[in-house]
Each structure stands twice: as C-alpha cells, then as structure tokens.
Design an enzyme around this catalytic site. Structure first.
Site, mmCIF file in Angstrom:
data_model
loop_
_atom_site.group_PDB
_atom_site.id
_atom_site.type_symbol
_atom_site.label_atom_id
_atom_site.label_comp_id
_atom_site.label_asym_id
_atom_site.label_seq_id
_atom_site.Cartn_x
_atom_site.Cartn_y
_atom_site.Cartn_z
ATOM 1 C CB SER A 37 2.732 5.140 2.810
ATOM 2 O OG SER A 37 1.424 4.641 2.612
ATOM 3 C CG ASP A 235 1.455 -2.918 -0.844
ATOM 4 O OD1 ASP A 235 0.790 -2.558 -1.847
ATOM 5 O OD2 ASP A 235 2.283 -2.178 -0.291
ATOM 6 C CG HIS A 238 1.955 1.395 -0.398
ATOM 7 N ND1 HIS A 238 2.233 0.317 0.414
ATOM 8 C CD2 HIS A 238 1.679 2.438 0.421
ATOM 9 C CE1 HIS A 238 2.155 0.701 1.683
ATOM 10 N NE2 HIS A 238 1.809 1.978 1.709
#
Length: 261
Positions: A37, A235, A238
């Site tokens: 990601s 979060d 990321h």
C-alpha cells in the site's frame, strides 16, 4: 465556406489535438513500481476517502506516462495506482514525485514511463514466482518494453504485512532476494537496478526484524532507502502526502547518483 464555419473547424481540430496523445510519444526510460500500500499510495487518506489534494511535486507532466490497466501508455496522473490496487482507496504515492524529481534534475533524461504494479495488504510470499501478483508484475514489465523503451529500475516498497507473524518476518530476506533474482531472470536483465525502501511502519510487532532483513540485502545493483522517520497518516501505517513526496525525491536522488549514466 463561411467564416463562422471555418472558425468552428479551427477550434474543433485544436481541441482534438489537445486531447489525443501523439503516437510518437513513447517512454524512453521505464520504471516498475511494486510492493504494497505505501507504494500504491495512501497519502491524503485520513478519512475513508482520498482528500483529492495533489501536491505540486505530483502534478502531471507531458514527459511522464503510465502503463494503464489495458497496457496502453497514457499521461501519468494521481492516484497512480487507482486501476491496479483495485478494491482499495488509493491516494498519493512516491511514483510521480520520483519521476518529476528526475526530470527537474536532468531535463534531458527523456520521457519516463511508470508501470504501477503494487497491491495493498500483500505479504512477500504473495509475490513469489508463480503467484498472480508475480505473473502480473512480469507481464506488465514485458508489455512496457513493446514501445521500445528500456527498464531502468524496479522500485520496491513492501514489508509491513510481514511483521505480524514470526515465520514471515524471519523468512523475509530469503524470499525477497529470490523474488529479485526471479524477476531479473524472467526479464533477461541480470543486473537490473533495484531500489527498495526499508519500512517505517508495521501491521505487527516484528518491524525491526523485517527492517533488518531489508537493510542487509546484499545483491548486486540493489540500493535501499530508509523510510524511518517519515510522517504517517492517522492510521499510523501509511505515509502522509508530504512524506510520500520526500520519499519520491530520495528515490530519484539514489537513482541518479547510483545508476544514471
């Protein structure tokens, strides 16, 4: 033909020319973008939706193309991985800042082609020879060569998902080295430059085990950029937009100083 009709056709053809990418515009220098990601890009995702904010360093550039899902070349734009990292919400990644930084430092470098291949939430074993992700990676890399360009490097950023289980973390180094070797063999490019990123966040408690594996890779023509110290989204997993931009610039500096001739 009336003057009004002539003006209509003039503006029609001007508009048409502006919307069609000239057939001769093909990438000279190709970069494969793979991993999970943080390579696909999650910059600007502090809510379930991408905030849509594109930094100056990620702006489109007529000399930066991307390989679309159908394997055609189109002008690169954010979010770069929106077609490839399907089923995920995608934001800003390092790819466009990387390419823009190269052209800013070396305007004569030539047209760049970016090949998005990253998939969020994937472990290294999901990229092994014979898997769907590996096959897609090789197929897209080979397709990118059909226009006559050269693959200059593989850019790899992955590992957060391998920090959850001891078996994954401890086998990470051998699996990554084999992946790089298999990819080079299948592209018939034994010395293909690879720039990888050491992770700055983790899904589990074994981040340092994976980071140690990444930082100790000792293969020819492999360089490692350390993302530690990057700012993260809410979060805590990321990279935020500013850190993605900075990472892209670091990757560009490494490529230009180590592999560009």
């Amino acid at each position: 033909m009336s003057k009004g009709m002539l003006l209509f056709f003039f503006f029609f053809f001007v508009a048409l020319a502006g919307s069609v990418c000239p057939e001769e515009v093909k990438p000279k220098n190709i970069f494969i973008l793979a991993g999970q990601s943080n390579m696909a890009g999650r910059g600007g995702l502090n809510t379930p939706k991408w905030d849509g904010k594109i930094p100056y360093e990620s702006n489109p550039n007529p000399n930066i193309l991307q390989l679309a899902l159908d394997k055609s070349w189109v002008q690169a734009h954010e979010p770069l991985h929106v077609e490839i990292d399907y089923g995920k919400t995608v934001g800003i990644g390092p790819g466009l800042p990387f390419a823009n930084a190269i052209l800013a430092k070396d305007p004569s470098f030539g047209v760049i082609g970016l090949v998005p291949c990253a998939k969020g939430a994937t472990k290294i074993k999901e990229w092994a020879l014979g898997t769907k992700l590996y096959t897609r990676l090789v197929n897209r890399a080979k397709a990118s060569l059909q226009s006559g360009g050269k693959i200059q490097a593989l850019i790899w950023y992955q590992g957060e998902s391998d920090t959850k289980e001891k078996a994954d973390a401890e086998s990470y180094k051998s699996r990554l080295e084999k992946l790089f070797q298999d990819f080079r063999r299948d592209l018939n490019a034994p010395d293909l430059p690879i720039i990888m990123v050491a992770i700055a966040s983790a899904e589990g408690p074994l981040m340092e085990t994976v980071r140690e594996a990444q930082l100790s890779i000792n293969l020819n023509n492999v360089k490692c950029i350390d993302a530690k110290g990057s700012h993260l989204n809410k979060d805590k997993l990321h990279l935020d937009t500013a850190s993605q931009v900075l990472l892209g610039q670091k990757l560009a500096d490494t490529f230009l100083s180590s592999f560009s001739h």
